[in-house]
Design a protein around this motif. Sequence first.
Motif, PDB file in Angstrom:
ATOM      1  N   LYS A 252       0.826  -1.213   0.000  1.00 13.14           N
ATOM      2  CA  LYS A 252       0.000   0.000   0.000  1.00 13.14           C
ATOM      3  C   LYS A 252       0.859   1.261   0.000  1.00 13.14           C
ATOM      4  O   LYS A 252       0.559   2.232  -0.694  1.00 13.14           O
ATOM      5  CB  LYS A 252      -0.940  -0.010   1.204  1.00 13.14           C
ATOM      6  N   ASP A 276      -6.896  -4.474  -3.494  1.00 11.09           N
ATOM      7  CA  ASP A 276      -6.315  -4.593  -2.147  1.00 11.09           C
ATOM      8  C   ASP A 276      -5.107  -3.667  -1.980  1.00 11.09           C
ATOM      9  O   ASP A 276      -4.883  -3.131  -0.897  1.00 11.09           O
ATOM     10  CB  ASP A 276      -5.883  -6.034  -1.873  1.00 11.09           C
ATOM     11  N   LYS A 279      -6.212   0.300  -1.988  1.00 10.56           N
ATOM     12  CA  LYS A 279      -7.021   0.822  -0.867  1.00 10.56           C
ATOM     13  C   LYS A 279      -6.237   1.800  -0.012  1.00 10.56           C
ATOM     14  O   LYS A 279      -5.075   1.600   0.269  1.00 10.56           O
ATOM     15  CB  LYS A 279      -7.493  -0.337   0.020  1.00 10.56           C
TER      16      LYS A 279
END
Length: 279
Positions: A252, A276, A279
């Motif tokens: 991320k 995923d 995000k």
Amino acid sequence: MKLKSIFLSVVTLLAVLFLGACSQSSNGDVNKDQWTTYESNKKITIGFDNTFVPMGFEDKSGKNVGFDIDLATAVFKKYGIEVNWQPINWDLKETELKNGTIDLIWNGYSKTKEREEKVLFTNPYMENEQVLVTKKSSKISEVADMKDKILGAQAGSSGYQVFEEKPDVLKNLVKDQAATQYESFNEALIDLQNSRIDGLLIDRVYANYYLKEQGILADYTIIPVAYDGENFAVGARQSDKTLVENINKAFKDLYKEGTFQEISKKWFGDDVATADVKK
């Protein structure tokens, strides 16, 4: 007799030491969360199939390159950890992980329910699908055309696994209701080029990259197969929960920074990150 007794004792000792080593990774006890050990040693060993272009492979100069190579390096750079890339027999990947000879499986590794029983997966970071590749000269343009034809697949791959699990899609069609298994896709593609097999069940990312690099994409047909889509994820031992959490966090962070996109566009010309990661 005395020499024989000493010899047997030495063999027994070596066997015990070997079995003991199999329950340990290069970093410590495989049954415990080892994150602090990875941090202190500043090293981690990743197992990969060094022929799986463009995810992770050995180039002509002998250097390990690929999307997963760059991504893993960027992930562990955040934690000051150096990656040791260990080529493995892909058919034995979970065994290598369990025995502690590697700490992660990271090389276009598809997340499946069966594999989830053996390993702890990170969040998916890239989507993939299985396709059937055939030579245009063979006139095989759809799955139904594979009736009584010879199919190839990589041993231990998610493609071979789903081929066995869902026989109505392809297995019941092909010759002998079986697939010729190969250690690597490279070997399989060579056999396809030489018409020793009629079709190859393979990851789309590998097929596209390989055929483009070889300049022969126009000579082949890439056929979608009615299997569910797949997600690539990283596989760790069930005990390495902190390791998995930190890889997920790094995914991320790398995406927020734009590094993930840079690596993605370098190898695919597009952003391949999953929801995923975004995000």
